[in-house]
Enzyme design. Structure first.
Site, short mmCIF file in Angstrom:
data_model
loop_
_atom_site.label_atom_id
_atom_site.label_comp_id
_atom_site.label_asym_id
_atom_site.label_seq_id
_atom_site.Cartn_x
_atom_site.Cartn_y
_atom_site.Cartn_z
N GLU A 174 0.50 -2.55 -3.09
CA GLU A 174 -0.35 -2.59 -1.88
C GLU A 174 0.40 -3.11 -0.65
O GLU A 174 -0.07 -4.02 0.05
CB GLU A 174 -1.61 -3.44 -2.15
CG GLU A 174 -2.50 -2.81 -3.19
CD GLU A 174 -3.86 -3.49 -3.38
OE1 GLU A 174 -4.07 -4.58 -2.82
OE2 GLU A 174 -4.70 -2.92 -4.09
N GLU A 293 -5.08 1.17 -9.99
CA GLU A 293 -6.11 0.12 -9.96
C GLU A 293 -7.43 0.80 -9.63
O GLU A 293 -7.57 1.39 -8.56
CB GLU A 293 -5.82 -0.96 -8.91
CG GLU A 293 -4.70 -1.90 -9.30
CD GLU A 293 -4.56 -3.08 -8.36
OE1 GLU A 293 -5.58 -3.59 -7.85
OE2 GLU A 293 -3.40 -3.48 -8.13
O1 AHR Z 1 -6.82 -6.45 -9.29
C1 AHR Z 1 -6.99 -7.49 -8.36
C2 AHR Z 1 -6.20 -7.26 -7.08
O2 AHR Z 1 -6.73 -6.16 -6.41
C3 AHR Z 1 -4.74 -6.92 -7.23
O3 AHR Z 1 -3.95 -8.05 -7.36
C4 AHR Z 1 -4.42 -6.20 -5.97
O4 AHR Z 1 -3.39 -5.27 -6.12
C5 AHR Z 1 -5.74 -5.57 -5.57
O5 AHR Z 1 -6.06 -5.81 -4.26
#
Ligand code: AHR
Length: 509
Positions: A174, A293
């Site tokens: 990110e 994610e």
């Molecule tokens: O999964 C929790 C967080 O969400 C992670 O660390 C990040 O990559 C995202 O914003």
């Protein structure tokens, strides 16, 4: 009166083979994911390495083929050298992403040992936040180079003779987000990722690399971020990452369940950008998507803020412990259907995360046995029965409008055919909050297949949760489907997750 939906299934019309890595997950060094989650020495439930046996059994039950590690936001200040070698020499560190204390008791080698025990591969992320290409190369050399060099010999001196040969590497996490340690502009990240990727592929040409995409679809730099960064990294990377979490803050179930359409739209947009860059580069290679994610995440946000403000720098604090409702499980099912529908381009995906932190598997604080959240089940079904070839979904369904979405399909569905195992599975969600649906599926193109079972997840209370010792939401086999002369008729109750399975063997044979 129930509404009606129809579909046609034919083995001749295929989307693509499912890459099993779309059933991946994620373990970050944060909260109680690692410490108190997968690792709890001294607990009678743990093995000789301190790994929770009950948690490992549940991870194996989910058949998770790949786990992203060690972050997440955590990776952006991770000093991997602190996490290897003799335990007594490993420093404790201030972990800035989550304002916690990292003890480094679990590091690369311990995690690799755990991964082997649960039959999964590691998707390793490198720190392109506070560190850069040298450290990324050193870590790759430590993990994958056979021996005879500084970092491969260091690994061997730590007792690991054979290289891990980790295949998939994420170039940071990110990096478009202002919250990220070492956040970069798209031009800065594009150049850094390009140069890092180039060097990493010199060290190990067999690896696959994931370039950071946008943190979510509403980022102000989306989709320009993907265009600019991929123009830099195109020659060296294989995937672009996608992240998205959904919430039901507004407590509007119809609108919440429509959010998988946003995910679909996000995927389509990223594919367009990848193909634009490919055309511009006169390239041959298609960039695939790593949706590394995804989940529902909102229940725990206030508590996380409170913990950070009142007790920073704790070890294994109970942050991001969303306790999932039945309606959350429905959205997770819908998101899985969306990922499967894009099997031609989405090759990896990680349910974020796996244990305790926005997770399908929970352990109690203080050491009680592990338990399964509501979202465990759609993931289990998709991972277990969703391997094979996705058939082209030809579907006719009624639609409804929600507050922020128009013409939302009442029924979302996808079918996966596993030719080798001679199995076919229809996954279907009725996301209409009010009305049942009678599904008619023309399966004459799947001659020789018999109905095996109809598995159902439903509950009268959409806010019900599971907890330690109480599984309010768990699947049941029901008698709501019938196959006669190649025509399937199934009753899909309002707000239900349905898994309708077929095989060449007649049920009971
Ligand atoms: O999964 C929790 C967080 O969400 C992670 O660390 C990040 O990559 C995202 O914003």
């Amino acid at each position: 009166m129930a509404k009606r939906a129809a579909m046609v299934l034919d083995r001749k019309y295929k989307v693509a083979e499912v890459d099993k890595r779309i059933f991946g997950s994620f373990i970050e060094h944060m909260g109680r994911a690692v410490y108190d989650g997968i690792y709890q020495p001294g607990n009678p439930l743990s093995d000789e390495d301190g790994f929770r046996r009950d948690v490992m059994e549940m991870v194996k039950e989910l058949h998770v083929p790949i786990v992203r590690y060690p972050g997440g936001n955590f990776v952006s200040s991770f000093v991997w050298e602190d996490s290897v070698g003799p335990l007594e020499l490993r420093p404790k560190r201030l972990e800035l992403a989550w304002q916690a204390l990292e003890t480094n008791e679990i590091g690369i080698n311990e995690f690799a040992r755990w991964a082997r025990k649960v039959n999964t591969e590691i998707m390793m992320a490198v720190n392109l936040g506070t560190r850069g290409m040298t450290d990324a190369c050193n870590l790759l050399e430590y993990c994958n180079f056979p021996g005879g060099t500084k970092y491969s010999d260091l690994r061997i001196s730590h007792g690991v003779t054979d290289p891990y040969r980790i295949k998939v590497w994420c170039l940071g996490n990110e990096m478009d987000g202002a919250w990220q340690q070492g956040h970069k502009t798209m031009h800065e990240y594009g150049r850094t990722a390009e140069e890092t990727a180039k060097l990493m592929k010199l060290i190990d040409p067999g690896i696959e690399l994931v370039s950071c995409g946008s943190s979510h679809r509403d980022m102000p730099t989306f989709p320009e971020w993907e265009r600019v960064t991929l123009e830099h990294t195109y020659d060296y990377v294989d995937y672009v990452s996608m992240h998205e979490y959904y919430d039901n803050e507004a407590d509007d179930v119809a609108d919440f369940l429509a959010k998988s359409d946003d995910m679909d739209d996000f995927i389509c947009s990223v594919i367009s950008v990848c193909d634009y860059v490919r055309a511009k580069k006169r390239g041959r290679k298609k960039i695939h998507l790593s949706f590394d994610e995804w989940n529902v995440w909102f229940h725990s946000k206030a508590k996380e803020r409170e913990i950070r403000e009142n007790t920073p720098w704790g070890v294994a604090m109970p942050v991001l412990e969303d306790i999932y409702t039945f309606e959350d499980a429905l959205l997770v099912g819908l998101m899985l259907i969306t990922l499967l529908k894009h099997a031609d381009r989405v090759k990896m995906a990680c349910l974020a995360q796996l244990v305790n932190v926005i997770a399908p598997i929970m352990t109690e604080q203080g050491g009680g046995p592990a338990w399964r959240q509501t979202i465990f089940y759609p993931f289990l079904h998709a991972s277990r029965y969703g391997r094979g070839v996705v058939l082209q979904p030809v579907i006719e369904t009624p639609v409804h409008d929600t507050k922020c979405h128009e013409r939302v399909s009442d029924m979302e569905s996808v079918a996966v055919w596993n030719e080798e195992k001679e199995e076919l599975t229809i996954f279907a969600v009725n996301r209409n909050p009010e009305e049942d649906i009678i599904l008619t599926a023309d399966m004459r193109g799947m001659e020789g297949y018999w109905l095996k079972e109809h598995i159902l997840l439903e509950h009268a209370d959409r806010k019900v949760c599971n907890s330690a010792g109480r599984e309010a939401v768990s699947p049941q086999v029901v008698d709501r489907s019938e196959l006669t002369e190649g025509i399937l008729t199934s009753m899909l109750h309002r707000l239900s997750w349905n898994v309708i399975r077929f095989g060449k063997e007649k049920a009971g044979e």
